[in-house]
Design an enzyme around this catalytic site. Structure first.
Site, PDB file in Angstrom:
ATOM      1  N   GLU A 125      37.802  49.443  40.514  1.00 17.95           N
ATOM      2  CA  GLU A 125      37.096  49.021  39.308  1.00 17.95           C
ATOM      3  C   GLU A 125      35.630  48.651  39.570  1.00 17.95           C
ATOM      4  OE1 GLU A 125      39.463  46.197  37.086  1.00 17.95           O
ATOM      5  OE2 GLU A 125      40.948  47.758  36.647  1.00 17.95           O
ATOM      6  N   GLU A 183      46.374  52.848  38.630  1.00 17.33           N
ATOM      7  CA  GLU A 183      46.660  51.454  38.303  1.00 17.33           C
ATOM      8  C   GLU A 183      47.078  51.361  36.844  1.00 17.33           C
ATOM      9  OE1 GLU A 183      44.215  47.323  37.827  1.00 17.33           O
ATOM     10  OE2 GLU A 183      43.768  48.521  39.618  1.00 17.33           O
TER      11      GLU A 183
END
Length: 191
Positions: free
Chosen positions: A78, A182
């Site tokens: 991220e 994810e």
């Protein structure tokens, strides 16, 4: 490592493991802390970026000593969340251009020189960033040759239809796979 050994022993087929970093050590980051908003100090090609790339290789080396190999690593978990995370979260912020340059000048060459056959995945963030992120990174021939695929998270899928993100990216870069890396439910506190 003992849990990985147990899982590997129980599996009827080889497990394909991948790893994704949350943060570099504080001394490499602009904010001086593993937590909170910060980027790698300097710019791609410098001592901080080369050192961070070498951390990836050392990580793979140490696990290999215990007979654990990784199919892939991502350049950063991220990377844009690093701009928005709570102050206690460990993270590094990267823009697409910063990730491109880190891959092209530091991480890609370090992996290629290493004895590991570990593949490199880029993005590892929400698909809302596609196809822009792919255009920036994979639009660079040097970075593209080091990248096997794109890692994608599913949290904001309701905002961006798959045709605008996944399909558009696949059409632009059909030689690079897309992999959801994810996902969970309940990450919104109001749900």
């Amino acid at each position: 490592i003992p849990l990985l050994h147990r899982a590997l022993a129980m599996s009827k087929r080889p497990l394909l493991l991948f790893a994704s970093p949350w943060t570099a050590p504080g001394w490499m980051k602009s904010n001086g802390d593993v937590r909170g908003k910060g980027t790698l100090k300097g710019k791609a090609g410098d001592k901080y970026h080369k050192s961070w790339a070498n951390y990836f290789i050392k990580f793979l080396d140490e696990y290999a000593k215990h007979n654990v190999t990784f199919w892939a690593v991502t350049a950063q978990n991220e990377p844009l969340a690093g701009l928005f995370t709570p102050p206690q979260a460990p993270t590094i912020a990267f823009t697409a251009a910063q990730q491109r340059d880190f891959i092209a000048q530091d991480l890609g060459p370090a992996l290629a020189r290493s004895p590991h056959r570990t593949q490199l995945l880029m993005l590892d963030d929400q698909r809302i960033h596609l196809p822009h992120w792919a255009k920036v990174v994979l639009g660079n021939a040097t970075a593209a040759r080091y990248v096997a695929g794109l890692a994608v998270h599913w949290y904001l899928d309701a905002i961006v239809p798959p045709g605008c993100s996944l399909e558009a990216t696949h059409k632009l870069f059909p030689d690079h796979f897309l992999l959801y890396t994810e996902a969970c439910t309940g990450f919104f506190t109001f749900r």
